[in-house]
Design an enzyme around this catalytic site. Structure first.
Site, mmCIF file in Angstrom:
data_model
loop_
_atom_site.group_PDB
_atom_site.id
_atom_site.type_symbol
_atom_site.label_atom_id
_atom_site.label_comp_id
_atom_site.label_asym_id
_atom_site.label_seq_id
_atom_site.Cartn_x
_atom_site.Cartn_y
_atom_site.Cartn_z
ATOM 1 N N ASN A 160 37.947 32.501 50.126
ATOM 2 C CA ASN A 160 37.901 31.729 48.888
ATOM 3 C C ASN A 160 38.218 32.676 47.731
ATOM 4 O O ASN A 160 37.349 33.382 47.217
ATOM 5 C CB ASN A 160 36.524 31.088 48.709
ATOM 6 C CG ASN A 160 36.258 30.019 49.743
ATOM 7 O OD1 ASN A 160 36.771 28.913 49.656
ATOM 8 N ND2 ASN A 160 35.449 30.361 50.747
ATOM 9 N N GLU A 161 39.472 32.698 47.348
ATOM 10 C CA GLU A 161 39.953 33.618 46.325
ATOM 11 C C GLU A 161 39.598 33.110 44.933
ATOM 12 O O GLU A 161 39.130 31.968 44.765
ATOM 13 C CB GLU A 161 41.475 33.771 46.455
ATOM 14 C CG GLU A 161 41.949 34.342 47.781
ATOM 15 C CD GLU A 161 41.745 35.856 47.898
ATOM 16 O OE1 GLU A 161 40.996 36.437 47.090
ATOM 17 O OE2 GLU A 161 42.351 36.451 48.810
ATOM 18 N N PRO A 162 39.779 33.951 43.897
ATOM 19 C CA PRO A 162 39.546 33.492 42.524
ATOM 20 C C PRO A 162 40.264 32.177 42.243
ATOM 21 O O PRO A 162 41.427 31.984 42.626
ATOM 22 C CB PRO A 162 40.119 34.635 41.679
ATOM 23 C CG PRO A 162 39.912 35.847 42.529
ATOM 24 C CD PRO A 162 40.144 35.383 43.941
#
Length: 639
Positions: A160-162
């Site tokens: 879950n990236e920025p």
């Protein structure tokens, strides 16, 4: 109600956490929690539903779970697992797949049932449908009992990236460029890292009854601080865990080092003012306010959380003079000690005037990149300097350089009429191998030898440029470096024994070693541990070793915090240029190296920028304005 730790010393922290001295201690504690849950569920006739993570962080946890299974009857027959993520596309049999990872580190060593293992499918044709079904499977079991997490340097949990939403579910995502760069070593280059992955969503993770985020090492300290102390932000997905009533961070000392209670503890509580802490606090205040040390006032101290220091050790003038003098005394143009002077306030001893010096370089270029100016200074001042290149560095050579060097040998042999065909055979083998080489595939021995010789030649050129005769240039080629590519044997006794032989040969008064410990499994840390073990053993048997001082330098990325620096060697513009030319001898590492890290600058640029930044910081604190400074910390054996 949200669970908070209300102790004054942790009031900056917005999520519960435990801090252990080492990652091994922390991992044992996490494994014990998992084992306890598994036992309790089994006694109730229930299954334990575990969410697992991958990467370097959970490996010691899995190692302990395997030990508990093999030695203490921990059974996994009633355990169901769901992994956080998987690269996409990714074949399950690929070495880089998380299927292979979990089998290698856990599943192949315990009695878990195959039908109870769930890992996102990197070959799924209908990804959206698969993700929905993955969520439904987790729900069928009533949700996860424990979810293990690591944290990426982008702040990602799972993948879950920025920009990820707090209610996101399992889905296909695009990986951040930094995440792909961090994974590049496992894939043989960033270009081979998949651009996408399937990951559990943050909303999925939040449904777990317990969430344990683990982080080890100084390279995670900055993102841990952001996740724990800053406001919840989509830019740091791990900060969403502040909103959970069931989340906890488990850290080692280094990963927690930038948290306020450890980094600037005077801001949150009364402290015991040791000499080291006084120095750290005063330097912090000076840099924070942009004022030279000698210009700090009582009011500056009082209004920035340091009233206790003024009360106990003040006034400000007295503290300022003391810290200024301590910092000034770290500066020396004589890293081997200045002969015939009072050395009571100098970093190094005055005697003997000409010391035996042994500089250890983990890779064949760390010596000139990290302390090239000091290396040159030691040689120029007449010390008996030796350099030891601990590993061949063959991993960091481009494949086409191998062909280029072999082609030169073939052309040279042809030119002098001595073409016996051996090199042509090796050359053809290399071309055939490279044509079908898979990402991160290990080279055969003959190619590793060529790559090692390329770096050896560059190292010799660099050391000669510094001024060393050939008999003081040593190539250890420590066995662990290549052995680790093909074996899980983690015994370093042969490396230590070889290092002891070299130390006894040189009998150094000074040893310089790389002190980059951000990656506890990295080559620099392993090389340092080998040196340290060798010296500790020698101190028990050899009288000269008791008088051997160990100085640590750092690499091209980070410098020691200024309050820790014990020797600062200033460089003139001419010495900076000489250091640059020594670095240039390492042509295979110039321009774009095989493993550049996340810094696009060339090594010589990084090195110059770093040493200039250190010099600028000394000047900002009120000391002389030098072109550059190389910094060192002494290892104190008696601590």
């Amino acid at each position: 109600m949200k669970r908070l730790n209300l102790l004054e010393e942790t009031r900056f922290e917005k999520i519960p956490l435990q801090v252990f001295e080492t990652s091994e201690q922390a991992s044992l504690a996490v494994a014990a929690r998992i084992a306890r849950l598994v036992f309790e569920k089994k006694e109730k006739g229930e299954k334990a539903i575990l969410g697992f993570a991958t990467g370097a962080t959970p490996i010691p946890v899995y190692r302990e779970l395997v030990r508990l299974h093999q030695e203490e009857n921990l059974s996994f027959k009633h355990v169901v697992t769901f992994n956080l993520d998987e690269y996409y596309p990714m074949q399950p049999a690929a070495d880089q797949s998380y299927v292979a990872f979990m089998r290698r580190h856990l599943f192949d060593h315990v009695d878990i049932l195959e039908e109870n293992i769930h890992i996102p499918d990197g070959t799924a044709q209908y990804v959206h449908r698969f993700c929905i079904e993955y969520e439904e499977q987790i729900s069928t079991y009533g949700g996860l009992d424990i979810q293990l997490l690591g944290i990426g340097r982008t702040g990602h949990i799972g993948f879950n990236e920025p920009g990820s939403a707090p209610n996101s579910g399992t889905r296909l995502v695009t990986l951040d460029d930094l995440t792909r760069r961090d994974a590049s070593a496992y894939f043989g280059g960033k270009e081979n890292v998949p651009q996408k992955a399937i990951t559990m969503g943050i909303g999925t993770i939040f449904k777990a009854k317990e969430i344990i985020l683990m982080a080890w090492g100084a390279n995670k300290a900055d993102i841990v601080k952001q996740a724990v102390e800053s406001d919840v932000s989509t830019e740091v997905p791990a900060s969403y865990l502040q909103l959970s009533n069931h989340a906890e961070f488990v850290l080692d000392r280094e990963a927690s080092s930038l948290l306020t209670r450890f980094d600037t503890p005077w801001l949150v509580k009364d402290v015991l003012w040791s000499d080291q802490l006084i120095r750290k606090a005063v330097l912090w205040l000076s840099l924070h306010l942009g004022k030279a040390i000698l210009k700090l006032t009582d009011d500056d101290y009082n209004t920035h959380g340091m009233a206790q220091l003024i009360t106990e050790k003040g006034p400000a003038y007295t503290i300022n003079i003391r810290v200024f003098n301590e910092l000034q005394r770290t500066i020396t143009g004589w890293p081997g000690g200045k002969p015939d002077v009072d050395d009571s306030n100098r970093p190094e001893r005055a005697t003997p005037a000409y010391k035996n010096v042994l500089l250890f370089s983990p890779h064949p270029d760390d010596d000139v990149i990290s302390m090239g100016g000091t290396f040159i200074r030691l040689a120029d001042q007449g010390h008996h300097v030796h350099v030891a290149y601990q590993t061949s560095g063959n991993t960091a050579v481009w494949d086409d350089d191998v062909l280029r060097y072999l082609e030169f040998i073939i052309d040279f042999a042809t030119a002098i009429g001595d073409d016996r065909g051996i090199t042509r055979e090796i050359y053809q083998q290399a071309r055939n191998f490279f044509a079908g080489k898979k990402p991160n595939q290990s080279d055969p021995e003959v190619i590793r030898t060529v790559k090692g010789l390329i770096r050896k030649g560059e190292a010799i050129a660099g050391a000669r440029f510094v001024g060393l005769p050939d008999d003081r240039i040593h190539f250890q080629n420590l066995p662990f470096y290549d052995r680790g590519k093909f074996s899980k044997d983690i015994n370093f006794e042969d490396d230590i024994a070889q290092t002891i032989i070299l130390l006894r040969h040189v009998k150094p008064h000074q040893v310089f070693a790389a002190g980059d410990f951000a990656d506890p499994h990295g080559t620099h840390k392993v090389c340092f541990d080998i040196i340290l073990q060798a010296l500790l053993r020698l101190r028990q048997t050899d009288e000269w070793a008791k008088d051997c001082w160990l100085w640590l330098y750092r690499g091209a990325w980070h410098e020691y915090p200024i309050h820790e620096i014990e020797m600062a060697v200033p460089l003139s513009p001419q010495e900076v240029k000489r250091k640059r030319n020594a670095i240039f001898k390492h042509q295979s590492q110039k321009d774009i190296p095989v493993f550049p890290g996340d810094d696009p600058r060339e090594f010589w640029v990084r090195a110059e920028d770093r040493t200039r930044e250190t010099a600028a910081m000394y000047h900002q604190l009120g000391l002389a304005d030098y072109e550059a400074i190389e910094a060192f910390v002494r290892w104190h054996f008696d601590d």
